[in-house]
Design a protein around this motif. Structure first.
Motif, PDB file in Angstrom:
ATOM      1  N   THR A 153       0.847  -1.192   0.000  1.00 26.87           N
ATOM      2  CA  THR A 153       0.000   0.000   0.000  1.00 26.87           C
ATOM      3  C   THR A 153       0.880   1.238   0.000  1.00 26.87           C
ATOM      4  O   THR A 153       1.906   1.290   0.684  1.00 26.87           O
ATOM      5  N   LEU A 154       0.466   2.236  -0.770  1.00 31.33           N
ATOM      6  CA  LEU A 154       1.129   3.532  -0.769  1.00 31.33           C
ATOM      7  C   LEU A 154       0.061   4.595  -0.523  1.00 31.33           C
ATOM      8  O   LEU A 154      -0.895   4.727  -1.287  1.00 31.33           O
ATOM      9  N   TYR A 155       0.220   5.322   0.595  1.00 32.21           N
ATOM     10  CA  TYR A 155      -0.702   6.409   0.931  1.00 32.21           C
ATOM     11  C   TYR A 155      -0.070   7.731   0.505  1.00 32.21           C
ATOM     12  O   TYR A 155       1.025   8.079   0.971  1.00 32.21           O
ATOM     13  N   ILE A 156      -0.731   8.447  -0.380  1.00 32.93           N
ATOM     14  CA  ILE A 156      -0.287   9.776  -0.792  1.00 32.93           C
ATOM     15  C   ILE A 156      -1.185  10.768  -0.066  1.00 32.93           C
ATOM     16  O   ILE A 156      -2.347  10.960  -0.439  1.00 32.93           O
ATOM     17  N   VAL A 157      -0.673  11.340   1.008  1.00 39.45           N
ATOM     18  CA  VAL A 157      -1.490  12.206   1.853  1.00 39.45           C
ATOM     19  C   VAL A 157      -1.214  13.653   1.476  1.00 39.45           C
ATOM     20  O   VAL A 157      -0.152  14.212   1.787  1.00 39.45           O
ATOM     21  N   SER A 158      -2.156  14.245   0.786  1.00 40.09           N
ATOM     22  CA  SER A 158      -2.023  15.609   0.312  1.00 40.09           C
ATOM     23  C   SER A 158      -3.414  16.208   0.208  1.00 40.09           C
ATOM     24  O   SER A 158      -4.072  16.104  -0.837  1.00 40.09           O
ATOM     25  N   PRO A 159      -3.900  16.817   1.288  1.00 41.17           N
ATOM     26  CA  PRO A 159      -5.249  17.379   1.263  1.00 41.17           C
ATOM     27  C   PRO A 159      -5.457  18.325   0.089  1.00 41.17           C
ATOM     28  O   PRO A 159      -4.610  19.157  -0.224  1.00 41.17           O
ATOM     29  N   ASN A 160      -6.596  18.126  -0.595  1.00 45.06           N
ATOM     30  CA  ASN A 160      -6.963  18.962  -1.747  1.00 45.06           C
ATOM     31  C   ASN A 160      -5.973  18.844  -2.905  1.00 45.06           C
ATOM     32  O   ASN A 160      -5.730  19.805  -3.639  1.00 45.06           O
TER      33      ASN A 160
END
Length: 229
Positions: A153-160
């Motif tokens: 799993t790769l989470y790309i956390v970048s709101p908006n």
């Protein structure tokens, strides 16, 4: 580079990792080798990670794969806190045993939980709970891992973040060596990529391809050539 003085995780181990990325700083953190979770007769091993990124900072936390030996019990808990305009990429790859020795899904339990908080509170929480000896959580069941061995799993956390980024990632990974997909995270928190395959390098290559797309979009540079995945 996070290193340990031992050969892996043994029963009773409790590991704590704390990473703070300061304002407008960029950090890429990985491990020197795969994390081997050894066979256990009692108790369990655990790792607790506290990750925080200050205003305008960026963190890529992409450890080498976790290998679950027979009878292993392992719990990973990660908490990521983002300030305004902060971003992060969090990767996880799980190998269900020393496959060359026939240890496919011989571990007892693997629990992984990620909680992500933004400036206004909880953005999302994601949990993986695999128990090969429990019918309701059997990882080989249809709709879980099925016939595949390795899970990433790769989470790309970048709101908006740009809504089209998920499509860009999907186009790059859909014909790759692993079965993979990309979708939006709750609360417009970013994108999650999941990959399944029977070989670790196929999952690694797929997630690295997705990371390369994201890094070019966020930082204007490619993923590192060496030392990471």
């Amino acid at each position: 580079m996070v290193q340990t003085s031992s050969g892996g995780v043994v029963q009773g181990d409790r590991h704590d990792i704390t990473i703070t990325v300061n304002e407008d700083a960029i950090a890429t953190v990985t491990t020197g080798s795969a994390t081997n979770v050894f066979s256990m007769e009692c108790n369990y091993g655990a790792s607790e990670r506290s990750l925080s990124v200050q205003n305008g900072g960026h963190l890529a936390f992409v450890p080498a794969p976790t290998i679950l030996h027979s009878n292993a019990r392992y719990c990973e808990t990660s908490t990521l806190t983002l300030e305004r305009n902060a971003t992060a990429v969090i990767g996880e790859i799980v190998v269900p045993g020393r496959l060359a020795r026939g240890e496919r899904f011989d571990f007892d339990r693997y629990l992984n939980r990620l909680r992500v908080h933004g400036p206004n509170g909880l953005l999302f929480e994601d949990t993986t709970d695999l128990q090969p000896n429990t019918e309701s959580r059997d990882p080989t069941a249809a709709g879980v891992l099925g016939e595949f061995d390795t899970y990433g799993t790769l989470y790309i956390v970048s709101p908006n973040c740009d809504a089209g980024l998920s499509d860009q990632i999907y186009e790059r990974i859909t014909d790759g060596p692993a079965r993979a997909g990309a979708t939006a995270l709750p609360n417009e928190a970013g994108i999650v990529v999941r990959a399944l395959a029977n070989r670790t390098n196929a999952v690694t290559k797929t997630l690295r391809t997705a990371w390369d797309v994201v890094r070019k979009e966020m930082l204007g540079v490619s993923a590192p050539d060496r030392g990471v995945w």
